[in-house]
Write a protein that holds these residues in place. Structure first.
Motif, mmCIF file in Angstrom:
data_model
loop_
_atom_site.group_PDB
_atom_site.id
_atom_site.type_symbol
_atom_site.label_atom_id
_atom_site.label_comp_id
_atom_site.label_asym_id
_atom_site.label_seq_id
_atom_site.Cartn_x
_atom_site.Cartn_y
_atom_site.Cartn_z
ATOM 1 N N ARG A 7 -20.734 -23.118 -20.397
ATOM 2 C CA ARG A 7 -20.977 -21.688 -20.385
ATOM 3 C C ARG A 7 -20.062 -21.014 -19.360
ATOM 4 N NH1 ARG A 7 -26.838 -20.935 -18.748
ATOM 5 N NH2 ARG A 7 -26.940 -22.745 -20.072
ATOM 6 N N TYR A 8 -19.639 -19.775 -19.654
ATOM 7 C CA TYR A 8 -18.820 -18.978 -18.739
ATOM 8 C C TYR A 8 -19.501 -17.649 -18.448
ATOM 9 C CZ TYR A 8 -14.704 -21.932 -18.635
ATOM 10 O OH TYR A 8 -13.839 -22.962 -18.396
ATOM 11 N N LEU B 103 -12.243 -22.167 -14.444
ATOM 12 C CA LEU B 103 -11.773 -20.839 -14.042
ATOM 13 C C LEU B 103 -10.816 -20.322 -15.096
ATOM 14 C CD1 LEU B 103 -10.850 -21.477 -10.300
ATOM 15 C CD2 LEU B 103 -12.907 -20.380 -11.160
ATOM 16 N N ARG B 104 -10.959 -19.062 -15.442
ATOM 17 C CA ARG B 104 -9.997 -18.397 -16.321
ATOM 18 C C ARG B 104 -9.373 -17.269 -15.516
ATOM 19 N NH1 ARG B 104 -14.061 -18.452 -21.493
ATOM 20 N NH2 ARG B 104 -13.755 -20.658 -21.984
ATOM 21 N N TYR C 229 -8.372 -23.325 -15.947
ATOM 22 C CA TYR C 229 -8.378 -24.477 -15.048
ATOM 23 C C TYR C 229 -9.750 -25.136 -15.103
ATOM 24 C CZ TYR C 229 -4.414 -21.977 -12.974
ATOM 25 O OH TYR C 229 -3.234 -21.329 -12.770
ATOM 26 N N GLU C 230 -9.776 -26.432 -14.865
ATOM 27 C CA GLU C 230 -11.034 -27.147 -14.682
ATOM 28 C C GLU C 230 -10.911 -28.007 -13.440
ATOM 29 O OE1 GLU C 230 -12.493 -29.301 -18.036
ATOM 30 O OE2 GLU C 230 -13.152 -27.467 -19.038
ATOM 31 N N THR C 231 -11.921 -27.926 -12.578
ATOM 32 C CA THR C 231 -11.907 -28.690 -11.333
ATOM 33 C C THR C 231 -12.232 -30.156 -11.603
ATOM 34 O OG1 THR C 231 -14.250 -28.328 -10.894
ATOM 35 C CG2 THR C 231 -12.713 -26.664 -10.060
ATOM 36 N N GLY D 253 -16.961 -20.715 -15.100
ATOM 37 C CA GLY D 253 -17.889 -21.411 -15.981
ATOM 38 C C GLY D 253 -18.219 -22.800 -15.495
ATOM 39 N N ILE D 254 -19.182 -23.420 -16.175
ATOM 40 C CA ILE D 254 -19.568 -24.790 -15.865
ATOM 41 C C ILE D 254 -19.620 -25.610 -17.138
ATOM 42 C CG2 ILE D 254 -20.892 -24.211 -13.793
ATOM 43 C CD1 ILE D 254 -23.451 -24.533 -15.515
#
Length: 156
Positions: free
Chosen positions: A28-29, A62-63, A113-115, A148-149
Motif C-alpha cells: 500500500r502507498y 518511495l516514489r 525506490y524500495e529500501t 508505501g510499505i
C-alpha cells in the motif's frame, strides 16, 4: 489446438502470478502533501488482524519526482500495536542518487525506490500499524510524492 494451447498458457501464467504474489500480505502507498514531506507528517498504515503469527519482512517504498535535491534519506519505521505502543523501531538510511546526482533507479519524470528488508513480526489476532517519518535535518523534503510499505510473510 490453438485454443487449448492459449488456455494452458493463460492458466500457467495465472498460477505463476498467484504464486509470486502469494506471500505479500500488504502492499500500500500513501500520497504526501504537494508542498513536501514535513518532519511532523507521520505516515500511518493500519494493518489487518491475522489469523496466524506473521514472521516476515517489511520494505518501505518511495516514489519521487525527477531531480530530487537530496542524495539519501533517513527514515524511522515503527511497528506498533493497537494501543500505539511501539514494539519495534528501525532507522533506515537509503541512498537515492549517486555522487553525480543521478537517480539510482530508472525513470523519466518519476522514480521508485524500495529500501532493504527489515524484520516484521505480528502476533495473531492483534491489530497493529506501521508508522513512517523522516529524520532529515531539513524540516520539509520536496519531491517525494508517495511512501508505501510491502509486508511479506516469508523472510528473504
Amino acid at each position: 489446438m490453438i485454443r487449448r494451447t492459449l488456455l494452458y498458457a493463460w492458466a500457467v501464467g495465472g498460477l505463476l502470478t498467484a504464486s509470486c504474489a502469494g506471500d505479500t500480505l500488504v502492499h500500500r502507498y500513501a500520497t504526501l502533501p504537494a508542498d513536501g514531506w514535513a518532519r511532523r507528517d507521520t505516515i500511518c498504515f493500519d494493518l489487518p488482524v491475522y489469523a496466524e503469527d506473521i514472521s516476515g519482512t517489511l520494505t518501505v517504498g518511495l516514489r519521487t519526482k525527477a531531480g530530487l535535491a537530496i542524495r539519501d534519506i533517513v527514515l524511522a519505521v515503527e511497528q506498533c500495536d493497537s494501543n500505539a505502543f511501539v514494539f519495534r523501531r528501525d532507522t533506515i538510511r537509503y541512498p537515492l542518487t549517486d555522487n553525480e546526482g543521478d537517480a539510482l533507479t530508472s525513470g523519466v519524470n518519476f522514480h521508485q525506490y524500495e529500501t532493504q528488508h527489515v524484520p516484521f513480526r505480528m502476533e495473531k489476532d492483534r491489530e497493529g500499524c506501521v508508522r513512517i517519518y523522516h529524520l532529515m535535518t531539513k524540516e520539509t523534503i520536496p519531491g517525494i510524492t508517495e511512501v508505501g510499505i510491502r509486508i511479506r510473510n516469508k523472510e528473504d
